[in-house]
Design an enzyme around this catalytic site. Structure first.
Site, PDB file in Angstrom:
ATOM      1  N   LYS A   1       0.820  -1.207   0.000  1.00 45.00           N
ATOM      2  CA  LYS A   1       0.000   0.000   0.000  1.00 45.00           C
ATOM      3  C   LYS A   1       0.861   1.268   0.000  1.00 45.00           C
ATOM      4  CE  LYS A   1      -4.136  -1.957   0.143  1.00 45.00           C
ATOM      5  NZ  LYS A   1      -4.942  -2.201   1.332  1.00 45.00           N
TER       6      LYS A   1
ATOM      7  N   ARG B   1      -3.712 -10.556   3.897  1.00 39.95           N
ATOM      8  CA  ARG B   1      -3.940 -10.575   2.444  1.00 39.95           C
ATOM      9  C   ARG B   1      -2.745  -9.903   1.774  1.00 39.95           C
ATOM     10  NH1 ARG B   1      -6.223  -7.123  -1.373  1.00 39.95           N
ATOM     11  NH2 ARG B   1      -7.480  -8.125  -3.000  1.00 39.95           N
TER      12      ARG B   1
END
Length: 509
Positions: free
Chosen positions: A451, A486
């Site tokens: 991210k 994840r």
């Protein structure tokens, strides 16, 4: 025989005649040959325990809930599922136990008759006491009342000695007492000041995972105990525009090859995403998403490496979720938490699969707008907003035992928010527990992989250079209570999870 007649409501909703007794805020109903009780019953809040150890136990629960709703019981909360060793008569299969909280206009004996009819209709016969049964339904609490008659005792005298009953009972509460009825339930607890103290005296959370008692979540053909190890979810983006690996796995052949690689490196499940949810991404249609998704799912379900592994679909469209499950997917992963498709909750409830509810404000095109980044306390605010979505999902028919929560790292969050969430997962659980202990026990999923906030902290503008930072973020999350991670790079993170699990196991000894 008890006689129940409709009369005007009293302070407590019931009116009694002849012999009856009152404690502050609590009524008792007694039945004897010289005692007639008249009851006006508006809607009363009740708790009903469920147990099964014959046949498909989970199907038995689903069927019992369906029949309870048809009988006039509106279910508002579900406990977690517990697989437990049999009590009293030990030479029989393991039980599945849970409980539900709801409201009904049925009087206590009417409710009892309705539950006994459900048991009979589902095949229960008069067998050995405490012996095998397809379904067992017991009234644990009925409004603020203590009830004693020839055929019904509420609360049952032996509740207090049975952890397999008390554990789901506790799940139906919050650590904050939300109304007077719940306060009366606490006052009924024997040998303790409240139900929480009773649970602690029995052993509390230390009992779960030991002594033949497991908290489980049904997924695929298994009852999964998420406490045994941290689960690793590998990301498969079937999009041309995902922020990290868009365009790499558009062909079926490339997608299947990547799935094989991730499974060989230690992935427990694969998450298929055919629509980008990166910041400022535009929506594609249901048809386009299905065109990308379904051929890959069909191909992956045929490879031997996928046998015994879990498959998840990352979508906010209920129609896509439904089609994916029909093709063999086991979980629905919704980044919107049900906010972008009003049919999502009801569709998932009918599918009877686990639902991952993620926190996000707005949609991918608006989630990073300034108004969506305003928090007083990000962990507390995210917890409250997640709770509201979980409650809506539950009222739509998705039991708490099929819910997984995701605080939404990178979605409607800035760098500081994401860091606070990674270190504040215990706060999120505790805040949810104030309102629902069942929800607070739900598996917690985090998705920090590659991210942007990792790039900001580590000065790595290219997403594919953020794997070392991802490992650090995953490690932090797992050590703070995450159950599922994840990620894009399975190999690196599989090693990190092995170490985290080893550390956590040592800490618990």
């Amino acid at each position: 025989m008890n006689v129940f007649r409709r009369l005007l409501p009293t302070k407590f909703g019931f009116k009694t005649s002849k012999k009856s007794c009152y404690a502050p805020g609590i009524c008792s109903i007694h039945s004897s040959p010289d005692c007639v009780v008249e009851v006006h019953s508006p809607e009363q809040e009740v708790i009903i325990a469920l147990g099964s150890n014959v046949g498909n136990r989970l199907h038995n629960f689903d069927e019992a809930l369906h029949l309870m709703k048809q009988s006039g019981i509106q279910i508002t909360r579900h406990a977690c599922l517990y697989e437990t060793a049999p009590a009293y008569v030990t030479d029989q299969p393991q039980f599945l136990n849970s409980a539900v909280r709801g409201v009904t206009k049925l009087g206590p004996h009417e409710l009892l008759r309705a539950l006994k009819k459900i048991e009979k209709d589902m095949g229960r016969t008069n067998g050995i006491r405490y012996g095998p049964r397809p379904i067992d339904l017991d009234i644990l609490f009925y409004g603020k009342f203590k009830i004693h008659s020839e055929i019904l005792d509420v609360p049952h005298e032996r509740i207090w000695e049975r952890p397999f009953v008390v554990a789901p009972l506790i799940d139906l509460l919050g650590s904050d007492i939300d109304n007077d009825t719940v306060a009366s339930w606490h006052s009924f607890s024997k040998h303790s000041s409240d139900l929480f103290e009773l649970w602690e005296k029995l052993g509390g959370e230390s009992l779960v995972g030991r002594n033949g008692m497991k908290r489980v979540l049904p997924v695929g053909n298994h009852l999964q105990d998420w406490s045994l190890k941290t689960s690793l979810m590998g990301i498969l983006n079937l999009t041309p525009d995902s922020f990290s690996d868009g365009g790499k796995y558009i062909s079926v052949e490339a997608a299947v090859s990547q799935v094989r690689l991730m499974l060989s490196e230690g992935a427990d499940m694969i998450d298929f995403g055919a629509q980008s949810t990166r910041p400022n991404a535009s929506k594609i249609s249901v048809e386009e998403e299905l065109d990308r998704l379904i051929p890959v799912i069909e191909a992956v379900t045929k490879i031997p490496e996928a046998e015994g592994k879990l498959l998840s679909v990352d979508t906010f469209y209920s129609e896509v979720a439904s089609e994916a499950v029909k093709k063999g997917v086991h979980l629905v992963n919704d980044v919107s938490g049900g906010r972008l498709d009003s049919s999502m909750y009801s569709v998932v409830a009918a599918l009877r699969v686990p639902y991952i509810a993620m926190h996000m404000r707005g949609d991918p095109s608006s989630m990073q707008n300034p108004e969506n980044l305003q928090y007083n306390d990000v962990c507390k605010d995210v917890a409250f907003e997640l709770y509201e979505r979980l409650k809506e999902a539950e009222l739509a028919g998705i039991p708490a035992w099929r819910l997984i929560i995701d605080p939404g790292i990178g979605f409607s969050k800035n760098t500081e928010h994401n860091l606070d969430i990674l270190t504040g997962l215990t706060t999120i659980r505790a805040e949810i527990a104030r309102r629902s202990l069942a929800f607070s026990h739900a598996p917690l999923l985090i998705g920090p992989s590659r991210k942007r906030f990792l790039g900001d902290v580590c000065a790595r503008p290219a997403a594919d250079k953020r794997d070392p930072a991802t490992v650090a973020a995953v490690t932090t999350g797992v050590l703070n209570g995450a159950n599922v991670v994840r990620v894009h790079n399975v190999q690196y993170n599989a090693d990190a999870l092995r170490l985290c699990d080893a550390l956590l196991e040592r800490k618990q000894r």
